[in-house]
Design a protein around this motif. Sequence first.
Motif: not given
Length: 251
Positions: A225-241
């Motif tokens: 796959l191409e045009d890959v994006e991973v964007e955090f929106t809000h934190e749900i635990a320390d270091g996890l979003h």
Amino acid sequence: MHDGETAVRVEVRQAYAAAARRFAEGAGGCCGPDCGDRAAGAPAEPGFYTATDRERLSDATLLASLGCGNPTAVAALVEGETVLDLGSGGGIDVILSARRVGPSGVVYGLDMTDEMLALARRNAAEAGVANVHFLRGHIEDVPLPSNSVDVVISNCVINLSGDKPAVLAEIARVLRPGGRVGVSDVVAEDRLTPAERAERGSWAGCIAGALSKGEYEAGLRRAGLEDVEVEFTHEIADGLHAAIVRARKPA
């Protein structure tokens, strides 16, 4: 344990079967056996879905949402498209997708849990959507032909798989050339090791099995796959979003 099933799959299946039974009785729930595993483990928060979306869904359907976002908006669905929802649960995103793609489109919901499938079919019938099909199966082995869907969505489910390379490869396989991915998922910061993720919550609670941002991006690219994006929106635990994940199959 069924032949060939892993301990992870059994843990996840049992947790979600129990959640479906609670929802069928009108009770709320969370992603896994420990509701403290993630802040997004409760029924869908208002910010995930628009007021219009919520008004068009029954209370039972909203109650059965275990997601961490709104993949139907992430994917920007349009009329006439064919959509696959991986791990469709109680059916909320299938129902919303069916309305977005209209009668000329079709939506498949894939889930491995009989109790969730029964709940989703009931919710879809009550919503009056006819352009939906619920399939029993695993997201690592999708029971659809290659190059058969325009969009793959998923809402806080890919993190639950014990074989994420297989999931990402299946996404690429079923997408038509030019097809796209619009996923909401729990994603870890790259600084967290797998052991540190496991310290923060269970696998069925959407924490221990979360990929890191870099792992997710690399996995999608390895799948072709191409045009890959991973964007955090809000934190749900320390270091996890909670995160938005987008990608596209080359045309």
